[in-house]
Design a protein around this motif. Structure first.
Motif, short mmCIF file in Angstrom:
data_model
loop_
_atom_site.label_atom_id
_atom_site.label_comp_id
_atom_site.label_asym_id
_atom_site.label_seq_id
_atom_site.Cartn_x
_atom_site.Cartn_y
_atom_site.Cartn_z
N ALA A 36 2.57 1.82 -3.34
CA ALA A 36 1.62 2.37 -4.31
C ALA A 36 1.41 3.85 -4.04
CB ALA A 36 0.29 1.62 -4.24
N ASN A 37 1.22 4.23 -2.77
CA ASN A 37 1.02 5.64 -2.44
C ASN A 37 2.24 6.48 -2.77
OD1 ASN A 37 -1.59 5.24 -1.65
ND2 ASN A 37 -1.15 5.13 0.55
N TYR A 63 0.84 -1.20 0.00
CA TYR A 63 0.00 0.00 0.00
C TYR A 63 0.88 1.26 0.00
CZ TYR A 63 -4.20 -2.73 1.38
OH TYR A 63 -5.26 -3.61 1.42
N LEU A 88 2.19 6.91 -6.53
CA LEU A 88 1.07 7.77 -6.93
C LEU A 88 1.31 9.22 -6.51
CD1 LEU A 88 -1.82 5.32 -6.03
CD2 LEU A 88 -1.25 6.10 -8.33
N PHE A 142 2.18 3.46 -16.27
CA PHE A 142 1.52 2.46 -17.08
C PHE A 142 2.46 1.88 -18.15
CE2 PHE A 142 -0.76 2.40 -21.26
CZ PHE A 142 -1.27 1.11 -21.14
N ILE A 202 -4.45 1.93 -12.81
CA ILE A 202 -3.31 2.24 -13.68
C ILE A 202 -2.67 0.97 -14.22
CG2 ILE A 202 -1.02 3.31 -13.75
CD1 ILE A 202 -2.11 5.26 -11.56
N LEU A 203 -2.46 -0.01 -13.32
CA LEU A 203 -1.79 -1.25 -13.76
C LEU A 203 -2.69 -2.08 -14.68
CD1 LEU A 203 0.08 -2.45 -10.57
CD2 LEU A 203 1.01 -1.28 -12.57
N ASP A 204 -3.98 -2.04 -14.41
CA ASP A 204 -4.87 -2.93 -15.16
C ASP A 204 -5.22 -2.41 -16.55
OD1 ASP A 204 -4.64 -4.47 -12.99
OD2 ASP A 204 -6.73 -4.42 -12.36
N LYS A 205 -4.75 -1.18 -16.86
CA LYS A 205 -4.90 -0.68 -18.24
C LYS A 205 -4.16 -1.60 -19.20
CE LYS A 205 -3.88 3.93 -17.76
NZ LYS A 205 -3.57 5.23 -18.38
N ALA A 228 -4.25 3.86 -2.20
CA ALA A 228 -3.34 2.86 -2.79
C ALA A 228 -4.07 2.00 -3.82
CB ALA A 228 -2.75 1.97 -1.69
N ASN A 229 -5.34 1.72 -3.57
CA ASN A 229 -6.14 0.90 -4.50
C ASN A 229 -6.17 1.50 -5.92
OD1 ASN A 229 -8.80 -0.26 -2.22
ND2 ASN A 229 -6.71 -0.97 -2.53
N LYS A 230 -5.94 2.82 -6.02
CA LYS A 230 -5.97 3.46 -7.34
C LYS A 230 -4.92 2.87 -8.29
CE LYS A 230 -7.45 7.95 -5.56
NZ LYS A 230 -6.83 9.18 -5.02
N ILE A 231 -3.91 2.25 -7.74
CA ILE A 231 -2.87 1.65 -8.58
C ILE A 231 -3.48 0.57 -9.48
CG2 ILE A 231 -2.05 -0.28 -7.12
CD1 ILE A 231 0.31 2.28 -8.69
N ARG A 232 -4.58 -0.02 -9.03
CA ARG A 232 -5.24 -1.05 -9.83
C ARG A 232 -5.66 -0.49 -11.19
NH1 ARG A 232 -8.56 -5.86 -9.15
NH2 ARG A 232 -8.21 -5.93 -6.92
N ALA A 241 -1.37 -4.12 -3.13
CA ALA A 241 -1.95 -2.79 -2.90
C ALA A 241 -3.33 -2.66 -3.52
CB ALA A 241 -1.03 -1.70 -3.44
N LYS A 242 -3.72 -3.65 -4.30
CA LYS A 242 -5.07 -3.64 -4.87
C LYS A 242 -6.10 -4.20 -3.87
CE LYS A 242 -3.13 -4.78 -9.47
NZ LYS A 242 -3.12 -5.88 -10.48
N GLU A 263 0.85 9.41 -14.83
CA GLU A 263 0.25 8.08 -14.78
C GLU A 263 0.59 7.27 -16.02
OE1 GLU A 263 -3.83 7.67 -13.96
OE2 GLU A 263 -3.70 8.64 -12.02
#
Lengths: 282, 282
Positions: free
Chosen positions: A193-194, A190, A197, A207, B278-281, B272-276, A221-222, A203
């Protein structure tokens, strides 16, 4: 055997799929506050019927709690109130002291078996459930001496059917060990990731450049806060201990870099490399 | 086309396998200080001949440096001294400012193309090389305006043959971005391994309980110091910036836990969940 699964998400769903596949259960009642999850679980043939708590419990040999650890701790006494002396209840939560303490004086405590399957992913919901999730992983039963022998034997049979290797542990020890081996990894992920970010405003660059190394380190972190806030809450002291040590270890890397002490940096890395020997025994 | 690969380890070996498979090279000379690696690479048909530096360079259209970044920075001027005006040199290092600066005044600077394939594993040596390693990953070419057009075109052709998607970047920007997206993950992983090794004295317990989450977070901690100390050394300032931010982010988790501010903890996790996304793109 008929069972009820309370919480038909990733863990409850995966348990259901495996037990059905093994032919050890004939009928699975699904219980969940989230009606969409229940319908999804029914469509996916994870459960055989959607029922309410009372009905499910009344008609099951075994009740499995697979909900966040705070909800499980609150609900377990009510579940024990509803069962008879030949029914068994088990949980699947990631912290064990809280739930064990919550029922330690309950008259039907001995019908409960505290369980933790050492598996999870960053995903959630019944659609993420996979039957082979638990295969080869550790299944921990805590404070087995507080459970009736027949209840314990039933849960042992379930854990074996999940193809897990059984470990017995004291609930307090379990919570110390999982702070090191599972909970701290999530905090690190987590925070990483922070960090990215916060500092990497582009971004598109994250990516484009994200390598498999980065993805594997931030994968956790997801993971959803609904599951993890209660775990950190219940295991606060142990997690803080390990977190303090982790910050201390990071500061060693910082000092080595700041002082350009590359021999020390190499030493720190060589020490970390020892984890290979331990993990690769698997 | 004949090429020389200096450093027949994980990266050099994987490049060799892929270029051969694609049929873009006819003959690969292997050059390495480690004679065991050279013999292994020959046995594995990664290279076609073991040669010395001078012979390899003299007989190649393209020379690829795939050695640790400090060694590459030292060796590159010598390699450029040895080539003619119709030969090309590329590297594959994880930091780019250092190597670009090392040759910025070299008379044959324009025959060099600075390259970084965004892929690696915690393993090393020719036996770890895999032909499809780079497929779908980012291949970064830095400071392309400093390379001759024909040299750049040749390296672009190589990167395309590796099935990577090409990105162009300034060397300084590259080093900032990789500090976030690759280098910090390694420090985190090393520190996490050291945390667990320091506090969890029962190795058997780590081994028994280690879940997939733990394994994925500490996977990078298996990476060798021969590769990583030079990277941290060359990218010291950027890595320190990100490391300071990472420690700051971890302290937020610590504060949230200490103050039992679970709303704040949830906020940190949700962020931190926002990374999902970005990565999942990908």
């Amino acid at each position: 055997m008929k069972i009820s699964i309370i919480g038909v998400g990733l863990i409850g769903g995966s348990i259901a799929l495996k037990l059905k596949k093994k032919g050890i259960v004939d009928f699975i009642y699904g219980i969940d506050n989230n009606n969409e999850h229940l319908s999804e679980a029914l469509n996916l043939k994870i459960i055989d019927a959607k029922v309410n708590l009372e009905y499910g419990i009344k008609n099951s040999d075994l009740v499995i709690l697979a909900i966040p650890v705070d909800a499980a701790r609150k609900l377990l006494p009510d579940v024990l109130d509803l069962i008879s002396e030949n029914q068994t209840v088990m949980d699947a939560g990631s912290t064990k002291s809280g739930i064990v303490n919550a029922v330690k004086n309950h008259p039907k405590r001995s019908r409960f078996v505290a369980f933790h399957p050492m598996w999870g992913t960053e995903n959630s919901g019944p659609a993420s459930a996979v039957s082979e999730s638990f295969s080869g992983k550790a299944g921990v039963i805590c404070n087995k001496e507080q459970s009736d022998k027949d209840a314990l034997n039933l849960v042992e049979k379930i854990v074996e059917s999940l193809d897990m290797h059984l470990i017995y542990m004291n609930a307090e020890d379990h919570d110390v060990h999982t702070a090191y081996i599972s909970h701290i990894s999530h905090i690190t992920s987590y925070a990483l990731a922070n960090t990215v970010l916060e500092k990497e405003r582009e971004e598109e660059t994250i990516f484009q450049l994200a390598s498999s190394g980065f993805s594997s380190t931030v994968r956790l972190a997801k993971s959803h806060p609904e599951m993890w806030v209660p775990i950190f809450k219940q295991n606060k002291e142990n997690v803080l201990d390990v977190l303090n040590e982790h910050i201390f270890q990071l500061k060693k890397f910082k000092a080595a870099l700041e002082k350009e002490n590359f021999e020390y940096l190499e030493e720190l890395i060589l020490n970390a490399n020892k984890i290979r020997g331990i993990l690769d025994k698997k």
